[in-house]
Design a protein around this motif. Sequence first.
Motif, PDB file in Angstrom:
ATOM      1  N   ALA A   7       0.827  -1.207   0.000  1.00  6.99           N
ATOM      2  CA  ALA A   7       0.000   0.000   0.000  1.00  6.99           C
ATOM      3  C   ALA A   7       0.862   1.259   0.000  1.00  6.99           C
ATOM      4  O   ALA A   7       1.774   1.398   0.816  1.00  6.99           O
ATOM      5  N   ILE A   8       0.535   2.174  -0.916  1.00  2.40           N
ATOM      6  CA  ILE A   8       1.150   3.492  -0.956  1.00  2.40           C
ATOM      7  C   ILE A   8       0.156   4.472  -0.321  1.00  2.40           C
ATOM      8  O   ILE A   8      -1.035   4.476  -0.664  1.00  2.40           O
ATOM      9  N   VAL A   9       0.619   5.301   0.605  1.00  2.00           N
ATOM     10  CA  VAL A   9      -0.270   6.157   1.384  1.00  2.00           C
ATOM     11  C   VAL A   9       0.152   7.617   1.231  1.00  2.00           C
ATOM     12  O   VAL A   9       1.300   7.960   1.517  1.00  2.00           O
ATOM     13  N   HIS A  10      -0.773   8.463   0.787  1.00  2.00           N
ATOM     14  CA  HIS A  10      -0.513   9.902   0.765  1.00  2.00           C
ATOM     15  C   HIS A  10      -0.510  10.406   2.206  1.00  2.00           C
ATOM     16  O   HIS A  10      -1.376  10.056   3.005  1.00  2.00           O
ATOM     17  N   ARG A  11       0.462  11.255   2.536  1.00  2.00           N
ATOM     18  CA  ARG A  11       0.588  11.722   3.913  1.00  2.00           C
ATOM     19  C   ARG A  11      -0.681  12.413   4.409  1.00  2.00           C
ATOM     20  O   ARG A  11      -1.001  12.358   5.613  1.00  2.00           O
ATOM     21  N   ALA A  12      -1.425  13.037   3.512  1.00  2.00           N
ATOM     22  CA  ALA A  12      -2.649  13.730   3.929  1.00  2.00           C
ATOM     23  C   ALA A  12      -3.656  12.773   4.545  1.00  2.00           C
ATOM     24  O   ALA A  12      -4.529  13.188   5.314  1.00  2.00           O
ATOM     25  N   LEU A  13      -3.534  11.489   4.241  1.00  2.36           N
ATOM     26  CA  LEU A  13      -4.469  10.510   4.777  1.00  2.36           C
ATOM     27  C   LEU A  13      -4.344  10.381   6.293  1.00  2.36           C
ATOM     28  O   LEU A  13      -5.294   9.993   6.969  1.00  2.36           O
ATOM     29  N   LEU A  14      -3.169  10.694   6.828  1.00  2.00           N
ATOM     30  CA  LEU A  14      -2.953  10.569   8.263  1.00  2.00           C
ATOM     31  C   LEU A  14      -3.798  11.547   9.068  1.00  2.00           C
ATOM     32  O   LEU A  14      -3.998  11.367  10.271  1.00  2.00           O
ATOM     33  N   SER A  15      -4.304  12.596   8.405  1.00  2.00           N
ATOM     34  CA  SER A  15      -5.149  13.569   9.094  1.00  2.00           C
ATOM     35  C   SER A  15      -6.477  13.767   8.357  1.00  2.00           C
ATOM     36  O   SER A  15      -7.140  14.782   8.545  1.00  2.00           O
ATOM     37  N   ASP A  16      -6.861  12.812   7.526  1.00  2.00           N
ATOM     38  CA  ASP A  16      -8.087  12.910   6.734  1.00  2.00           C
ATOM     39  C   ASP A  16      -9.313  12.861   7.646  1.00  2.00           C
ATOM     40  O   ASP A  16      -9.557  11.860   8.326  1.00  2.00           O
ATOM     41  N   ALA A  17     -10.098  13.929   7.647  1.00  7.66           N
ATOM     42  CA  ALA A  17     -11.262  14.021   8.540  1.00  7.66           C
ATOM     43  C   ALA A  17     -12.376  13.063   8.153  1.00  7.66           C
ATOM     44  O   ALA A  17     -13.288  12.818   8.955  1.00  7.66           O
ATOM     45  N   ASP A  18     -12.350  12.517   6.942  1.00  9.80           N
ATOM     46  CA  ASP A  18     -13.368  11.549   6.524  1.00  9.80           C
ATOM     47  C   ASP A  18     -13.144  10.183   7.159  1.00  9.80           C
ATOM     48  O   ASP A  18     -14.045   9.338   7.145  1.00  9.80           O
ATOM     49  N   LEU A  19     -11.954   9.939   7.687  1.00  7.91           N
ATOM     50  CA  LEU A  19     -11.679   8.707   8.419  1.00  7.91           C
ATOM     51  C   LEU A  19     -11.971   8.923   9.900  1.00  7.91           C
ATOM     52  O   LEU A  19     -11.889  10.050  10.396  1.00  7.91           O
ATOM     53  N   THR A  20     -12.271   7.862  10.607  1.00 15.01           N
ATOM     54  CA  THR A  20     -12.458   7.979  12.052  1.00 15.01           C
ATOM     55  C   THR A  20     -11.100   8.179  12.723  1.00 15.01           C
ATOM     56  O   THR A  20     -10.050   7.891  12.134  1.00 15.01           O
ATOM     57  N   SER A  21     -11.120   8.658  13.958  1.00 11.62           N
ATOM     58  CA  SER A  21      -9.864   8.846  14.685  1.00 11.62           C
ATOM     59  C   SER A  21      -9.125   7.522  14.840  1.00 11.62           C
ATOM     60  O   SER A  21      -7.890   7.470  14.781  1.00 11.62           O
TER      61      SER A  21
END
Length: 387
Positions: free
Chosen positions: A69-83
């Motif tokens: 899996a390649i992960v964009h760093r913005a995903l680490l703070s993506d508000a659409d994901l749960t905490s």
Amino acid sequence: MRFEISKVLDAIEGRVCTDPSLARAVVDLAEVIRWQDLDGGRPASLLRLGMVIDALSRQLEEDSVPVYAIVHRALLSDADLTSNERMVVRRWADDGLVEVLDHPGDRVLEVADLLGLPVLSRVRFDGLSGRYPWLGQAGRVLAPVPGAGGPVFIAHVGGGQSPATGGRSPAGVKLLARQWRCPESGCALFGSGGGGGAFADLARVDRAPAGQPPPALRNGVPTCPRHGTRLGDAGPRPGTEVLAVRIGGLVRRRFALTEAQPVLVGRAPDSSGGVVLGQWLNDEARRWISRSHVRFELRATGPGRGEVVVTDTSTNGSGVRPGGSMAEPDRIALAPQQSRVLAQGDIVELYPGVQVGRAADLSSDAKYTPNSVMAEAPTMAMRLPRS
């Protein structure tokens, strides 16, 4: 429900890795989590990665199939994901299970090219076939789409619905022949993962070379994809052999055997890195198979060459099936503490129907019933679209 979802995320965690020997496909996680039509749920959900992994397992007819899996760093703070989901992705990043990049660009295609893996994506990658000619080959780029019982794959180009692999590119062969070290302290991919400076970084490289991902190439220079820094050459990478476990005719998992670290296989080995079989065994097999039943080692016999040695460490003994023959007269008994070099095609049998051998020599030959990573998911988290 929160506890159940956490259990699913823990199961998914066991199916993501950056190990070139074990990964079976490449995905862009930021893309996968937004395939809302897979379950009709939230705008973004990490559980969709589990659904895609299950689809890949069904297609390959194997359990425990990992993806790169390649992960964009913005995903680490993506508000659409749960905490909780954000915390899980950060843990994966800290442990080096995924690549986290500021600018992923076409890293997904670069990894697929270097490792010869298929890409699971809905992106068409138009205009890139000149750089990556294999994009037009059948099964190299597959789009996961809704199906009656979960995601299924369709091809954008090249036809086919089965994930296909290719040979590693010449650059990939060269890069994966060496170990690499990032000058950035705490680099989870090419360093210590926990600070400690250059010596700690190099120590980690020595401990776990097989799982080290392929470097990025920037103007032909091996580069850390996360930090953008030039990597140091830490010497030749020890050899690796991929072995597989087949139980009841089904391939349940693969594992990498390296010259640096023997691997114990049994009902429930105590050692770190041991292969646990207990969850797949019936009662009789559990009584027969020892906690640590056999030990596998890879011994170097020359540059780029090695032999797999199996040693019985059990109470009841094992057997070797030369050339994979299941004929009982061909079975060679392996007594406790006895060792044997495995020839090509040889399969070690711990108990009838419980076998270990080179991954290339083992395939599923029974009706496939996948051990889904989504088995613990709450019903409302898996609302599948109607077919």
